[in-house]
Design an enzyme around this catalytic site. Structure first.
Site, short mmCIF file in Angstrom:
data_model
loop_
_atom_site.label_atom_id
_atom_site.label_comp_id
_atom_site.label_asym_id
_atom_site.label_seq_id
_atom_site.Cartn_x
_atom_site.Cartn_y
_atom_site.Cartn_z
N GLU A 88 -14.70 -5.63 7.47
CA GLU A 88 -13.39 -5.41 8.07
C GLU A 88 -13.35 -4.06 8.77
O GLU A 88 -14.29 -3.26 8.65
CB GLU A 88 -12.29 -5.49 7.01
N ARG A 113 -12.49 3.20 10.27
CA ARG A 113 -13.59 2.95 9.34
C ARG A 113 -14.02 1.49 9.50
O ARG A 113 -13.19 0.58 9.41
CB ARG A 113 -13.14 3.22 7.90
N ASN A 167 -10.65 -0.70 9.47
CA ASN A 167 -9.42 -0.02 9.08
C ASN A 167 -9.10 1.06 10.12
O ASN A 167 -9.86 2.02 10.26
CB ASN A 167 -9.57 0.64 7.71
N TYR A 190 -9.39 2.70 -6.75
CA TYR A 190 -8.46 3.77 -7.09
C TYR A 190 -8.52 4.19 -8.55
O TYR A 190 -7.80 5.09 -8.96
CB TYR A 190 -7.05 3.35 -6.71
N GLU A 235 0.82 -1.22 0.00
CA GLU A 235 0.00 0.00 0.00
C GLU A 235 0.85 1.27 0.00
O GLU A 235 0.35 2.35 0.30
CB GLU A 235 -0.95 -0.01 1.21
N ASP A 251 -16.39 -1.42 7.98
CA ASP A 251 -17.05 -1.74 6.71
C ASP A 251 -18.01 -2.91 6.88
O ASP A 251 -17.65 -3.94 7.47
CB ASP A 251 -16.00 -2.11 5.66
N SER A 295 -6.32 -2.37 0.80
CA SER A 295 -6.56 -1.85 -0.55
C SER A 295 -6.90 -2.95 -1.55
O SER A 295 -6.66 -2.82 -2.75
CB SER A 295 -5.35 -1.05 -1.06
N GLY A 329 -7.77 5.09 4.05
CA GLY A 329 -7.35 6.09 3.07
C GLY A 329 -7.71 7.48 3.56
O GLY A 329 -8.81 7.70 4.08
#
Length: 318
Positions: free
Chosen positions: A280, A266, A282, A228, A20, A268, A158, A286
């Site tokens: 998951e 975050r 994070n 992305y 990443e 999800d 990612s 990002g």
């Protein structure tokens, strides 16, 4: 003549020794540029793909010299996604160096980065996850495909190394791809549902702020290229009935607290006909201005700069 106001010296660390690296560079550059120069003296540091630290002039630094630079700052803002960064590694370095830092601590970073451990924690507090199995390089060959699955490294981000396996002929390559990034891999049943993210922001007084939910809309599935390459649409706030919204917020808070997260994380989910399913967590998601978390808080009226300011101010000594 009035003296110039004292600025807070912030080390923004980007890059990283993992897959990443480029995403982390983008996040760190965006963060450093958004910190108010009237309030912050930003020191930019980068970790190369080979683990070498560099200063803002791209000069290689021995690790001891990099730590000395960190210790000369009031706070560290580690913007390194993935292994050897988000997984608690940078938090541990800051702890040992005695420097305040933004984000989750060593334990929470390590737990959340480990998708299998996160599943175990979530299930223990009653939050469903997709049925799955843990495989290693030694056991992967024993896995028999019976239905569509998602194969992923246990600790990567990612969507690197993640494959959707729709038929048995795809399995061997998917396992090999995941094992190239991690010596443990997770094979999960495919979950059909809406992809909904919720961010949680812990504050200095112990309270937590939950962002508006964000829905990811994509033609196909949300892989690395969609993330992305501009192939995904973020809808925030997500259109949800109140009971679903409340359930997502409560589940996000429960997971955040159970993992011991700090700062922003975050969480999800998939929202299915049968209810929510955790995907998951994070702890360093990002973080460009166009990333999910800043967009979620912007929808609640908190600008990108204000979010960064809050994250930094909350960890400074009183």
């Amino acid at each position: 003549m009035n003296p110039a106001p004292i600025r807070t010296r912030v080390a923004v660390v980007g890059g990283g020794q993992n897959c990443e690296h480029e995403v982390s560079l983008a996040s760190a550059a965006s963060v450093a540029a958004a910190l108010d120069p009237a309030a912050y003296d930003v020191v930019r540091l980068t970790i190369g793909r080979d683990g070498t630290w560099c200063d803002q002039d791209d000069r290689p630094l021995p690790l001891g010299e990099a730590v000395t630079l960190l210790q000369g700052c009031d706070v560290v803002l580690p913007v390194v996604h993935g292994p050897r960064g988000e997984d608690g590694s940078l938090a541990a370095l800051c702890e040992l160096a005695g420097v305040p830092y933004v984000g989750s601590g060593v334990g929470a970073g390590a737990l959340a980065m480990d998708k299998w451990a996160t599943k175990l924690v979530a299930e223990a507090i009653g939050i469903p996850t997709a049925p799955g199995v843990l495989l290693t390089a030694g056991t992967a060959a024993t896995y028999d495909w019976t239905r569509p699955v998602v194969v992923k490294p246990v600790a990567a981000g990612s969507s690197h190394g993640v494959s959707l396996v729709a038929d048995p002929g795809m399995l061997e390559e998917a396992l090999r791809t995941a094992l190239a990034l991690d010596d443990r891999i997770l094979v999960e049943d495919v979950v059909v549902g809406r992809e909904i993210d919720v961010a949680v922001l812990g504050t200095a007084d112990g309270s937590r702020v939950v962002s508006p939910a964000l829905e990811i809309v994509v033609d196909g599935w949300f892989d690395h290229d969609a993330k992305y390459g501009g192939g995904a649409e973020f809808r925030v706030p997500a259109a949800l009935p109140d009971p679903e919204r409340t359930a997502l917020e409560e589940a996000a808070l429960a997971v955040y607290d159970a993992l011991g997260c700090r700062g922003v994380a975050r969480v999800d989910f998939f929202v299915t006909d049968a209810g929510l399913v955790l995907n998951e967590v994070n702890t360093m998601p990002g973080f460009t201005e166009q990333s999910q978390v800043p967009k979620m808080f912007a929808a609640a009226g908190m600008s990108y700069g204000a979010l960064l300011d809050r994250l930094v101010r909350d960890v400074l000594p009183a």
